[in-house]
Structures are given as structure tokens and as C-alpha cells.
Enzyme design. Structure first.
Site, PDB file in Angstrom:
ATOM      1  CG  ASP A 181      -6.724  -3.265   2.105  1.00  0.00           C
ATOM      2  OD1 ASP A 181      -5.604  -3.309   1.547  1.00  0.00           O
ATOM      3  OD2 ASP A 181      -6.846  -3.110   3.334  1.00  0.00           O
ATOM      4  CG  HIS A 182      -3.331  -0.523  -2.317  1.00  0.00           C
ATOM      5  ND1 HIS A 182      -3.522   0.271  -1.221  1.00  0.00           N
ATOM      6  CD2 HIS A 182      -1.984  -0.634  -2.460  1.00  0.00           C
ATOM      7  CE1 HIS A 182      -2.348   0.618  -0.724  1.00  0.00           C
ATOM      8  NE2 HIS A 182      -1.390   0.085  -1.451  1.00  0.00           N
ATOM      9  CG  HIS A 244      -3.046  -1.445   3.746  1.00  0.00           C
ATOM     10  ND1 HIS A 244      -4.132  -1.479   2.925  1.00  0.00           N
ATOM     11  CD2 HIS A 244      -2.540  -0.187   3.626  1.00  0.00           C
ATOM     12  CE1 HIS A 244      -4.278  -0.299   2.324  1.00  0.00           C
ATOM     13  NE2 HIS A 244      -3.323   0.498   2.739  1.00  0.00           N
TER      14      HIS A 244
HETATM   15  C1  BG6 Z   1      -1.936   3.689   1.821  1.00  0.00           C
HETATM   16  C2  BG6 Z   1      -1.576   4.567   2.972  1.00  0.00           C
HETATM   17  O1  BG6 Z   1      -3.165   3.064   2.031  1.00  0.00           O
HETATM   18  O2  BG6 Z   1      -0.924   2.698   1.665  1.00  0.00           O
HETATM   19  C3  BG6 Z   1      -0.236   5.219   2.756  1.00  0.00           C
HETATM   20  O3  BG6 Z   1      -2.576   5.566   3.134  1.00  0.00           O
HETATM   21  C4  BG6 Z   1       0.803   4.174   2.479  1.00  0.00           C
HETATM   22  O4  BG6 Z   1       0.149   6.015   3.875  1.00  0.00           O
HETATM   23  C5  BG6 Z   1       0.351   3.228   1.381  1.00  0.00           C
HETATM   24  O5  BG6 Z   1       1.982   4.849   2.078  1.00  0.00           O
HETATM   25  C6  BG6 Z   1       1.302   2.068   1.238  1.00  0.00           C
HETATM   26  O6  BG6 Z   1       0.956   1.319   0.107  1.00  0.00           O
HETATM   27  P1  BG6 Z   1       2.066   0.547  -0.725  1.00  0.00           P
HETATM   28  O7  BG6 Z   1       1.305  -0.206  -1.754  1.00  0.00           O
HETATM   29  O8  BG6 Z   1       2.955   1.595  -1.305  1.00  0.00           O
HETATM   30  O9  BG6 Z   1       2.767  -0.318   0.255  1.00  0.00           O
END
Ligand code: BG6
Length: 507
Positions: A181-182, A244
């Protein structure tokens, strides 16, 4: 920091978007910083027919611009190669094994492999099966290791998540599985742990006695970016909330772990998910607001509505915005409301966690106007302009006791010499080191799905629950305000100081 042990990283879905946008740039950055082992290879796997040279040519276009003239770029490309196999056919995995054996021989390395599944989830089980069929799935104690990284979505609902976990466990054991989960790779998210557990002043206040409510916003100004086909089946609840946003809740709300190691930290976040008060199907309309953006002019440009986006059904009821209120039924958070929201085509991109503290119990200053209305706030800015902001009341110099809000802030950008690593860099390096702290365990994934499942059910079974429209470029449907039942409290609008072009959002 010790370098990871020699290993080979195998990327399935090597010609895909994720590999191009995130994985290769992150691996390259790690390489440039000399954080990768001496003996290290990257093998791209895909159905597309490509030679090693063809793959390298492709990848050279995916490296950061400054890499073009960098001598390191060539060295980096030299450790990469490609193999074409039909990943859904287990019989073909012996070709991959042969390739890995040859590279190992070349580098004189043990059978240490990371499999990165940058593919559609429908292939996860097939790939795990193929690797098992070729006999390259098992750790050999004290000799070699194999790790598999999978990307969300980990299932599309509780049932499918359970099935996915169960099926992966046929081929790998849980501590080999790294669910990424980044958001957990973002520097400020990890800083919440340090802020809470390495400082004496915050933790005593971090509970129902002093916290009035907690608010988490993750807004995006972008729309679908060509992902209409995926998004229309997913929606914001599955795309952002189940993973997230709930991970952020886990980090903010957890109890102090006994130490900063994977099992201890992941046990504590799991307990938070287990304590989430279920929102019953019949309560969903009251506690969860969904919305969908409509066409509007944003930053001087006319943007199409969601239903006009490519890959989206013209009758779609998929939500591009979710706001919700919930509680955590445990000792620390009893009756403290948590408000979370996320959406696409909102005014700007910002993710922040705001701890709203209770007001002083008695107001002795007649002009305590600002703090009366706003409470003290601790704003943890996850992105952009990563940092912390504390808002408190102070005396306006001069006669009387007039109070106004003041800010104390810390911006990572002010700390000279500190380059924030990208989330993928951090997480890839952790996996290479065998550290799963910032990866999601199977039980936590299932608990998070168990929490959102009644919401999915309610939306499916009660089509009368509205999908509110909101014009692109606004903060979502006004109905989200009704979640906050106290008249003097509103959502925090993070970008009061939004510049005219909407690009900059001050902390
Ligand atoms: C991803 C989603 O996991 O996270 C995307 O699938 C979203 O829809 C993105 O845009 C948002 O990540 P970050 O790091 O740009 O906030």
C-alpha cells in the site's frame, strides 16, 4: 544501512504502466544511491515479445530525465533483461527458472528472488501457481529466500479478499507475501509513528480525553487518467478508502507497539481495524456520503463529467467521492468521531490528517473568537509540502486579551540536504531487506474489507441511497457537511490559500 543480500527481482507485467511510472524509476534511484547489492539483476516478464535489448531501449525512456547523460544509467540497464512467457501457462515457468539459474551462475548468488506482480489481479493466483510448478517459490532456511509483492486491489470485496489470501497461501507462506500500500511508504505517514512514539508531549494528549475528532482528507484534482475501465468497477470506496485511508487510520489510532518491528506494529494496526464500529447497512445513508463529479470549468479548462469519461458507462453510479463518519470502539477512542473523505476532481491534490483537540473548558477571554470556533489543530500534511502544523491561540499584542490563531509549522523541505525518497523506493528496499512492517498482512486486509462490506452491500441493495453530483473543482457534495453534526464544526478546507492556478496549497 546494510545493503540487501544479492537477489534478482522479477517483474511480471514488465511493459505495464506501473513498471514504467513507479518501479523502474524507484529501482534506478536505489541503484544511483548505491543501495542495491553488488550482485543484483532485474528480469522483466511478459507476454509481449521483446529481446533484452528491446526491453532496455524501452526502459531507458522510463528513467528520470537527468539519467540520460548519467553513466550509471548504462550500468543500470546492463543488469536488466527480459523473458517472454505466457504467464497464465504454468508449463512455461521452467523457462523463467532456467533464466534465473543462468543469472545466478553469472553473479554467483543464492536463489534469492523477489517476484513483483505488476499485473491485473486476475493473474495473481496463476503466477503463484506457475512459480510453484517450476519449484521457485520456497525459502530454503538459512540458504535462500523468495518474496512475492502484490499490488492492490487485494480482492474486490470481503469474500474475494478471503479467497485470494487463501489461494496465495497454497503457494507461499504469509511472511513471504508483501501486500503493498504505497501510502505506508510515504515519509510523513511513517513520521506519524515517530512523532507519536518518540516524543513525550503528544501521546498523553492522543486520546478521547483531549481529542475532539480526527479528520483525514485525501483529495485529488485529477480525474481518471485513462483508467475509466478499472475505476468504473471500483469507485472511490474500493480504490482509496478500503486501503489507503484505513491504513492512515490504523497508524493514527494504534496503540504503542512494544517495539518498532513488523509483527508488533502490524498487530497494533490490526487491532484498530478490529475495533472499527461496524456501520450497519441501514445506517449507511446517514454515515456515508457518496458523490460523482459533473462537468465544470476548473483552472480555466472545461472538464467532462465522470459519465462522459472514456471507459465509463453513461449511466454509471460509481462514486468518485466518499466522505464518512465512524467510531473506534476501544478504550482510547471511545466516542471520538473519525471523519474521512476522498475524491477525484476536487480543487487540489492534498492528503492530510488533522487532530482536532478539545477546546479549553472555560473561556475567560471575551475575544477568544478564533480558537472558540476552531479548536487547536495538529495538521499532519502527508502531501504535498510534507510537514506538520500546529494551530493554537495567542494574544494579539497590545491592549486587552484578544486571541487569534497562530501557526507553528515544520516543512520537510526546510530541512536542508534531506531528499524524501519516493514511496516505492522505500517499500522496495524494505522488501529487499525482508522488512514487512510497511506492508499489509492478510488478516488486516480482511478486517478492512469487513468494515467496508456493509457499505458496498447497502449501495448495491438500496439504489435509492443518493449519489450526489458535485461540479469538478469543488470540495464534493455539500451533503458531506451533514456528517458533522455539531454546528460550529466544519471540514477543514486545506487550501484556503490556494493560488489562482490551483497548483499550490499552503500548509
Ligand atoms: C491509487 C489509486 O492507489 O492511489 C489512484 O488507485 C489514486 O486512483 C492514487 O490516484 C493516489 O495516490 P497518490 O500517492 O498520488 O496520492
Amino acid at each position: 544501512m546494510n545493503k540487501p543480500e544479492p537477489h534478482i527481482i522479477v517483474i511480471f507485467g514488465a511493459s505495464g504502466d506501473l513498471t514504467k511510472r513507479k518501479l523502474i524509476p524507484a529501482l534506478y534511484d536505489l541503484f544511483v544511491q548505491d543501495l542495491l547489492p553488488e550482485n543484483f539483476f532485474i528480469v522483466g516478464v511478459g507476454r509481449t515479445e521483446l529481446s533484452d535489448t528491446g526491453f532496455r531501449d524501452k526502459m531507458s525512456g522510463w528513467l528520470p530525465n537527468e539519467a540520460i547523460t548519467h553513466a550509471k544509467a548504462e550500468q543500470f540497464l546492463n543488469v536488466t533483461s527480459y523473458i517472454t512467457i505466457d504467464t497464465s501457462d504454468a508449463q512455461q515457468y521452467h523457462l523463467l527458472k532456467d533464466k534465473l539459474d543462468a543469472l545466478r551462475k553469472q553473479g554467483n548468488m543464492p536463489e534469492n528472488y523477489i517476484y513483483y506482480l505488476a499485473t491485473p489481479p486476475s493473474l495473481y493466483e496463476k503466477i503463484a501457481q506457475g512459480l510453484t510448478f517450476a519449484g521457485i517459490n520456497k525459502d530454503e532456511e538459512d540458504v535462500s529466500w523468495k518474496r512475492i509483492i502484490i499490488e492492490k486491489p487485494f480482492g474486490v470485496d470481503l469474500d474475494s479478499a478471503r479467497k485470494l489470501n487463501k489461494s496465495l497461501l497454497n503457494y507461499f507462506v504469509e511472511n513471504q507475501i508483501y501486500r503493498i500500500d504505497h501510502y505506508l511508504g510515504k515519509e510523513t505517514v511513517q513520521n506519524v509513528l515517530v512523532m507519536r512514539f518518540a516524543n513525550g508531549i503528544f501521546e498523553p494528549l492522543w486520546n478521547r480525553n483531549y481529542v475532539h475528532h480526527v479528520e483525514i482528507t485525501s483529495s485529488e484534482d485529477l480525474g481518471l487518467e485513462g483508467r475509466g475501465g478499472y475505476y468504473d468497477n471500483a469507485g472511490a470506496l474500493r480504490d482509496m478508502v478500503q486501503n489507503h485511508l484505513l491504513q492512515l487510520v490504523g497508524i493514527v489510532a494504534m496503540e504503542p507497539p512494544i517495539h518498532a518491528e513488523s509483527k508488533a506494529i502490524r498487530n497494533e494496526t490490526l487491532k484498530v481495524f478490529q475495533s472499527l464500529r461496524p456501520i450497519k447497512e441501514e445506517e449507511v445513508a446517514k454515515y456515508v456520503i457518496r458523490g460523482q463529479y459533473t462537468g465544470a470549468t476548473m483552472k480555466g479548462e472545461h472538464l467532462p463529467g465522470y459519465r462522459e469519461e472514456q471507459g465509463v458507462s453513461p449511466e454509471s453510479r460509481t462514486e468518485t467521492y466518499v466522505a464518512m463518519k465512524f467510531f473506534i470502539d476501544n478504550w482510547r477512542w471511545n466516542e471520538v468521531p473519525f471523519y474521512i473523505r476522498t475524491g477525484k476532481r476536487l480543487p487540489t491534490k492534498v492528503t492530510e490528517i488533522v487532530i482536532h483537540f478539545k477546546k479549553s473548558p472555560h473561556h475567560i477571554f471575551s475575544h477568544q473568537y478564533e480558537t472558540i470556533n476552531t479548536h487547536n489543530q495538529l495538521v499532519i500534511r502527508v502531501q504535498p509540502d510534507e510537514g506538520l502544523l500546529f494551530k493554537f491561540g495567542m494574544k494579539i499584542p497590545g491592549a486587552g486579551f484578544n486571541v487569534q490563531n497562530a501557526n507553528m509549522d515544520f516543512h520537510y523541505s526546510d530541512v536542508t540536504g534531506v531528499k524524501l525518497t519516493s514511496a516505492y523506493e522505500r517499500l522496495l528496499l524494505d522488501c529487499m531487506q525482508g522488512d514487512s512492517t510497511l506492508y499489509i498482512r492478510g488478516d488486516a486486509v480482511e478486517e478492512a474489507w469487513a468494515f467496508v462490506q456493509p457499505i458496498l452491500d447497502a449501495w448495491k441493495n438500496h439504489p435509492d441511497i443518493p449519489v450526489y453530483g458535485y461540479p469538478a473543482g469543488t470540495w464534493g457534495p455539500e451533503h458531506a457537511d451533514s456528517l458533522i453534526e455539531e454546528p460550529e464544526i466544519t471540514w477543514r478546507y486545506p487550501c484556503k490559500n490556494l493560488s489562482n492556478d490551483g497548483e499550490y496549497c499552503e500548509l
